[in-house]
Design an enzyme around this catalytic site. Sequence first.
Site, short mmCIF file in Angstrom:
data_model
loop_
_atom_site.label_atom_id
_atom_site.label_comp_id
_atom_site.label_asym_id
_atom_site.label_seq_id
_atom_site.Cartn_x
_atom_site.Cartn_y
_atom_site.Cartn_z
N LYS A 107 3.74 38.50 23.57
CA LYS A 107 3.75 39.53 22.54
C LYS A 107 3.97 40.90 23.18
CE LYS A 107 2.93 37.19 18.74
NZ LYS A 107 3.79 37.25 17.54
N ASP A 135 8.20 38.56 21.92
CA ASP A 135 8.17 38.70 20.46
C ASP A 135 7.63 40.07 20.12
OD1 ASP A 135 7.95 38.46 17.74
OD2 ASP A 135 6.42 36.90 17.75
N GLU A 162 12.54 37.95 20.38
CA GLU A 162 12.22 37.52 19.02
C GLU A 162 11.89 38.72 18.15
OE1 GLU A 162 8.90 34.82 16.66
OE2 GLU A 162 9.49 34.26 18.71
N ASP A 185 12.70 35.93 13.11
CA ASP A 185 11.52 35.28 12.52
C ASP A 185 11.25 35.89 11.16
OD1 ASP A 185 9.04 34.28 11.79
OD2 ASP A 185 7.95 35.19 13.43
N LYS A 209 8.99 28.76 10.31
CA LYS A 209 7.59 28.38 10.17
C LYS A 209 7.41 27.66 8.84
CE LYS A 209 6.20 32.28 13.03
NZ LYS A 209 5.39 33.50 13.17
#
Length: 334
Positions: A107, A135, A162, A185, A209
Amino acid sequence: MIPTLTELLDRLHVVALPMRVRFRGITTREVALIDGPAGWGEFGAFLEYQPLEASAWLVAGIEAAYGEPPEGRRDRIPINATVPAVSATQVPEVLARFPGVRTAKVKVAEPGQNLADDVDRVNAVRELVETVRVDANGGWSVEAAAQAAVALTADGPLEYLEQPCATVAELAALRRRVDIPIAADESIRKADDPLAVVRSHAADVAVLKVAPLGGIASFLAIAAQIDIPVVVSSALDSVVGITAGLIAAAALPELDYACGLGTGRLFVADVAEPMLPVDGFLPVGPVTPDPARLQALGTPPARRQWWIDRVKTCYSLLVPCAGDQSGLRRPRDR
């Protein structure tokens, strides 16, 4: 089979899962679990999500609890480690929870931190894991993302960036400026048109997801229309939601990347025995929560009532649809 609201509420268990470190701004993850005739489902839309967006997550939970899973093509799924926005000194402790994993998602762009923090964290991960992806959760502008791409690859490559920027237009602009693959995403799961990012040539990889897309059937339908590689990821799910993600990943015709389905390692406790990766893989199979854990992790009455009210609101937004495993869809999916 479409459950009545009364039946759904009768089968509901609301739990609070404590986290090892702050992740996505929270230290406890609340979810509602459905003990259905076909298995267990999870309704875990994040607390700030409004009813229309959250209703897709309810459809996913109903589908898992009442529908039939698709046929699988593989019996284990490669996963990545997930490294929250911790200090570089904490990285070895985090990665130790993911034995055998050879890919890590880190992250970055955390509010209150800076690019130097991200570089230190990524380099600490790079010392321990072969493949690194980052991400940003849409936290950068195009210019900031371009600068970050240079800084984060000064000491080694990245598998992909990401969701470096928030919008599809920004992703497309950044993709023209950098050589690192771009993964989308939020631009897929939070969009009215989840395929817009592909049509705009804004991404090289699609991160999908199950819960935000309305369940496994919807997930697979969207994946079938995407002509770029798919990575299956969790939405900070309990072991019940992770199981749905593993089933979805097992059903994909191709699976070229490690999946973000190891986030259960971020919890101190879960409703079933934690899944431990073996040589970087998690097995595909059903899960049954432990009654003792359900009781121990149960929320106070006020929080349970909050989730009951939320289920009622989201359920009222659903419409019958014979083509879906759950038999339900959100209004905007009609």
